[in-house]
Structures are given as C-alpha cells and as structure tokens.
Design an enzyme around this catalytic site. Sequence first.
Site, short mmCIF file in Angstrom:
data_model
loop_
_atom_site.label_atom_id
_atom_site.label_comp_id
_atom_site.label_asym_id
_atom_site.label_seq_id
_atom_site.Cartn_x
_atom_site.Cartn_y
_atom_site.Cartn_z
N TYR A 10 67.40 -64.24 -8.66
CA TYR A 10 68.37 -65.08 -8.01
C TYR A 10 69.59 -64.28 -7.53
CZ TYR A 10 65.38 -69.11 -8.39
OH TYR A 10 64.42 -70.01 -8.38
N ASP A 30 62.85 -53.44 -7.82
CA ASP A 30 62.28 -54.32 -9.02
C ASP A 30 61.18 -53.66 -9.59
OD1 ASP A 30 63.36 -57.70 -9.16
OD2 ASP A 30 61.17 -57.39 -10.32
N LYS A 35 57.72 -58.84 -5.74
CA LYS A 35 58.86 -59.15 -4.89
C LYS A 35 59.21 -58.19 -3.91
CE LYS A 35 60.89 -61.85 -8.62
NZ LYS A 35 61.99 -62.04 -9.87
N GLU A 161 72.88 -71.77 -8.30
CA GLU A 161 71.64 -71.88 -7.73
C GLU A 161 71.60 -73.20 -7.00
OE1 GLU A 161 68.29 -71.11 -10.41
OE2 GLU A 161 69.26 -69.39 -11.26
N HIS A 217 81.85 -75.02 -17.87
CA HIS A 217 81.08 -75.96 -17.09
C HIS A 217 80.26 -76.79 -17.76
CE1 HIS A 217 81.67 -72.59 -13.89
NE2 HIS A 217 82.62 -73.39 -13.77
N CYS A 268 99.64 -89.04 -29.61
CA CYS A 268 98.65 -89.83 -28.76
C CYS A 268 97.30 -89.05 -28.55
CB CYS A 268 99.12 -89.66 -27.12
SG CYS A 268 100.58 -90.63 -26.89
N LYS A 271 95.34 -89.49 -31.81
CA LYS A 271 95.11 -91.03 -32.02
C LYS A 271 93.99 -91.38 -31.20
CE LYS A 271 98.18 -93.86 -30.42
NZ LYS A 271 97.55 -94.79 -29.23
N1 LIG Z 1 70.86 -67.25 -11.68
C1 LIG Z 1 72.13 -67.50 -11.46
O1 LIG Z 1 72.76 -68.17 -10.92
C2 LIG Z 1 72.96 -66.28 -12.07
C3 LIG Z 1 74.55 -66.52 -11.32
C4 LIG Z 1 75.43 -65.44 -12.17
C5 LIG Z 1 74.98 -64.81 -12.95
N2 LIG Z 1 73.60 -64.51 -13.41
C6 LIG Z 1 73.29 -63.50 -14.26
O2 LIG Z 1 72.72 -62.55 -13.53
C7 LIG Z 1 71.64 -61.84 -14.26
C8 LIG Z 1 70.35 -62.16 -13.31
O3 LIG Z 1 69.95 -63.36 -13.20
P1 LIG Z 1 68.82 -63.67 -12.35
O4 LIG Z 1 68.80 -65.38 -12.35
O5 LIG Z 1 68.94 -63.31 -11.15
O6 LIG Z 1 67.35 -63.31 -13.15
P2 LIG Z 1 66.23 -63.21 -12.65
O7 LIG Z 1 65.23 -63.23 -13.97
O8 LIG Z 1 65.86 -64.33 -11.47
O9 LIG Z 1 65.88 -61.79 -12.18
C9 LIG Z 1 65.87 -60.52 -12.76
C10 LIG Z 1 65.08 -59.68 -11.99
O10 LIG Z 1 65.15 -58.44 -12.45
C11 LIG Z 1 64.06 -57.58 -12.58
N3 LIG Z 1 63.90 -56.44 -13.51
C12 LIG Z 1 63.67 -56.69 -14.82
N4 LIG Z 1 63.83 -55.42 -15.11
C13 LIG Z 1 63.80 -54.51 -14.07
C14 LIG Z 1 64.12 -52.95 -14.12
N5 LIG Z 1 63.81 -52.34 -15.07
N6 LIG Z 1 64.19 -52.39 -12.86
C15 LIG Z 1 64.50 -53.40 -11.90
N7 LIG Z 1 64.30 -54.69 -11.86
C16 LIG Z 1 63.99 -55.16 -13.10
C17 LIG Z 1 62.98 -58.67 -12.87
O11 LIG Z 1 61.74 -58.53 -12.33
C18 LIG Z 1 63.45 -60.05 -11.97
O12 LIG Z 1 63.14 -59.99 -10.74
C19 LIG Z 1 71.63 -62.54 -15.53
O13 LIG Z 1 72.26 -61.80 -16.63
C20 LIG Z 1 71.91 -63.84 -15.26
O14 LIG Z 1 72.67 -64.30 -16.41
C21 LIG Z 1 72.63 -65.46 -12.90
#
Ligand SMILES: NC(=O)c1ccc[n+]([C@@H]2O[C@H](COP(=O)([O-])OP(=O)(O)OC[C@H]3O[C@@H](n4cnc5c(N)ncnc54)[C@H](O)[C@@H]3O)[C@@H](O)[C@H]2O)c1
Length: 437
Positions: A10, A30, A35, A161, A217, A268, A271
């Site tokens: 994402y 990736d 992907k 998201e 949140h 307040c 209580k």
């Molecule tokens: N989803 C959100 O809304 C959001 C928002 C802010 C922060 N985050 C943080 O960002 C990070 C990623 O979240 P996400 O939701 O995008 O995760 P996700 O699981 O959707 O995507 C992670 C991606 O990393 C890839 N990956 C794994 N190992 C790899 C490697 N060795 N080399 C290259 N690619 C590799 C996976 O195949 C996958 O496509 C997390 O730490 C999450 O907590 C997420």
Amino acid sequence: MKVAIFGLGYVGAVSGACFAELGHEVVGVDVSESKIAMINRGEAPIVEEMIAELTADAVRLGRFRAIKDAASAVREADISLVSVGTPTGADGTPDLTYVDGVVREIGSSLRGTSARHVVVIRSTVPPGTTQRRIADALEEASGEKLGARIHLAFNPEFLREGRSVKDFRQPPFTIIGAMSDYSFEAVAELYRGVESEVIRTDPSTAESIKLLSNAWHGLKVAFANEAARILKSTDVDTRKALDVFARDKILNISPAYLRPGFSFGGSCLPKDLRAMVSLADKAQVAAPIMRATLASNTSHLDAVVELVRSFGRRPVVLFGLAFKSGTDDMRESPFVALAERLIGKGYRLRIVDPFVDASRLMGKNKEFIEREIPHFVDLIARDAEDAVDEAEIVIFGHATAVDKGAILERGVGKILIDLAGDRDLEFCGADYRGAAW
Ligand SMILES: NC(=O)c1ccc[n+]([C@@H]2O[C@H](COP(=O)([O-])OP(=O)(O)OC[C@H]3O[C@@H](n4cnc5c(N)ncnc54)[C@H](O)[C@@H]3O)[C@@H](O)[C@H]2O)c1
C-alpha cells in the site's frame, strides 16, 4: 530525483505513483514477481481511489517501473525508500526481518559506488530502530560510516487506506527524522510540490510520532464506541452527542490536555469518569477505557513516588498543593495524594502553596483540609526560599512567579522533579528530572 522504492504494498505502490506524478523518476523493487509485472503493465497492485489512473499515467510516461534486482535499483537512484511490511511478531513486537534484509541489500549494493545516496525508512518501526539497528546494519553492509556519502533518515507515512492518494497530496505534515543536513534536504526535495508543513526532527521522535498517531486514532475510535455504548443505556442520541462533543475544538479535539505532566485531579475529571463507569455498571456495559483511564492516572502518581524514592530518603519540598495553580481547590488534588504518599513513607516534607494558606481558606476547602489533611497545616512553608534551602529534592507542581523565582535562584545542586513541564526550570542549575521526560 531518481528514487528507488523497496516494497510495493500500500505505501510503496501509492508513493511510487505519487512521487512519479511530482516529476521524480521512480523504480520500485519487490520480491513479488506478480506486483512487478502489474506495475510494468501500468496496473496498480492495490485497489485505491485514483491509483489505477495515476499508475497507468506514470508508467506510460516512463516515470515509474518495477524490477526485482535491488542492486541495480540502488545504483541508479539518489534515494532509496524502504516501505516493506513490519507485521506483529509472535511476542507482539514488530517483526523487522524484512526491513533488516532490505537495508542490508541496499548497503551492500552501495559498495563500490561513489555517488551520494540517502536511505529513507518509511516502514513503521519502534523508536530508536533507525538510529541504532538500521544505522549499524547499513554501515556494516556498506562498509562506510554514515553521514559522509551515505545518509539515513526516517520519514513516516500517514496515508489512510481508501483515500491514500488524497492523503499523499495533502498530508497533515511531512516529518523528516534526519540524521544529517543532507538527508533532510534530500527528503524535503522529494516532497517539493506537496503542500504541508515540513518538520525536521530526529529519527526516534519521527518514529514515535507514527506510533503515537496510530495509538491515538485507535484510542479515539474505541473511546467513541465505548462512550456511545454507555450512553445508549440512558436513551441519549449517541451520534448526536458525539457529533456535538467533537465540535469543541478548544478543549475536546485540540492539543489541550495532551502535554505530559502530572496526574489529573480536581473536582470534576475523576468524579465524572467514575460517573461514566457507574452508568456502564448499571447497564452491564463493558467500560475498560473509562476504568483504565482512572487506573492509568494512579499509575502515573505511582511512577512519580517511585522517582522520588529512587533518590533515597531526603527532605522534600513540594510546590503546589491545590489541584492546579491559581485556585485553592484541593478536592482530589493529585498533589495532596502525592504529599500523603510521601508522608506515609516517612519523608520530611514542606509544602509551598500560598493559595492554601489555612488562615485564608473558606467553605468546602477549609472543611476539606480540617477533615482530610489537618496535618498538612503545619507543613505549609511561609517562605519559599527557606523551604528550597532546607530541601534536597524540590518537586514542582505549580507556583506563583515569586515562589518559582525561589527555585530558579536557589535550586542549584538540588534534585528538581518537574511535574509541570516548565521550560524555565530546565536550566536553573538543578539536577533536572521530568515526570515522564
Ligand atoms: N498500509 C498503510 O496504510 C500504512 C500507512 C503508513 C505506514 N505503513 C507502514 O508501512 C509499511 C508497509 O506497509 P504496507 O501496508 O505497504 O505493507 P504491505 O504488506 O502491503 O507491503 C509490503 C511489501 O513489501 C514487499 N517486500 C517484502 N520483503 C521485501 C524485500 N526483501 N524486498 C522488496 N520488497 C519486499 C512485499 O512483497 C509487499 O509487497 C509497514 O511498516 C506499515 O506499518 C502502512
């Protein structure tokens, strides 16, 4: 800029398309072949509003592509962004295996190159991870000390998201936890064209802001649900009540009450929290947050008592007894609770608070002091300067400007425990300790 993005989930997929839209040349990396293939066909690997069109445009214009080979992505790029997953591990801590692996790959790919490079962690990681664990891994893998050619920063992502492209374009702020000026400038340059306040800080603070935001949140959602469950039992239109509640931007949805300091108290808050708990009990509705709020408040008092105890049994002066400055109201004052705990543990205690001068007290407060804490009357110091001189530990809750002056002038060499977060006190020559900082 030439940007490599590791992890096309994402965060990575949205960032890739959006940074390309800003005019950067993005290559995504990736482990997932599918992907990579999707992006190269101009298809987004995730479902999000606007992302299909943005990805198609960026790929068609040659600004966004994906590959599997980390080394060539790093070598072509000025900046590498890491957005691989950090799922919860078996013991509840985030599993950093993917971040570690990618950072090592980036580091070893930089061996034998000479161009400057900035590594930016965007995955959510615990505070301290970038500055210690990731910096060490990057130095080891690259064989170079950071800060000369290779730079490191943490830049959290705040997208939601479902509306992530809109959030990318209009973030609440852009936080850059930079370990060097160069890394700060490079990340700021990456976001040029995005209108938001850019805040420079250290990586650990930046990492903590991401965790704070999501914890907050979560707390807000759970609070609204729990409050509504409780109030439903009283036939309140809960949606209307919470809607109007949230319109108060001065006290309710605001920075008010969000500064760390001492436990809450007064006539307040405790209580009315108890009133919410009792409504819940009557209706047999679970109210863990309301209960835990009271319990957490007591834990904070416990922590301050522990802090005082950690210095051994030395004479203490407490500035402030009423529940806050400018009042003589001592009902449920956390300072009264603190004083009682210290007296109970045998501390020699003096109290400076001209507002609770027994001779001037009236009504409920006089009654309170006579009934609950008559022994406090003798502890009230008439002269703040003498009280500071006699003490070895000064606890600052609140004080008049004149009384605070006594600490500033005579606090040198004393242990000063600041429960109020008063910036003036930090550099008065005392051994300064915060309540939780
Ligand atoms: N989803 C959100 O809304 C959001 C928002 C802010 C922060 N985050 C943080 O960002 C990070 C990623 O979240 P996400 O939701 O995008 O995760 P996700 O699981 O959707 O995507 C992670 C991606 O990393 C890839 N990956 C794994 N190992 C790899 C490697 N060795 N080399 C290259 N690619 C590799 C996976 O195949 C996958 O496509 C997390 O730490 C999450 O907590 C997420």
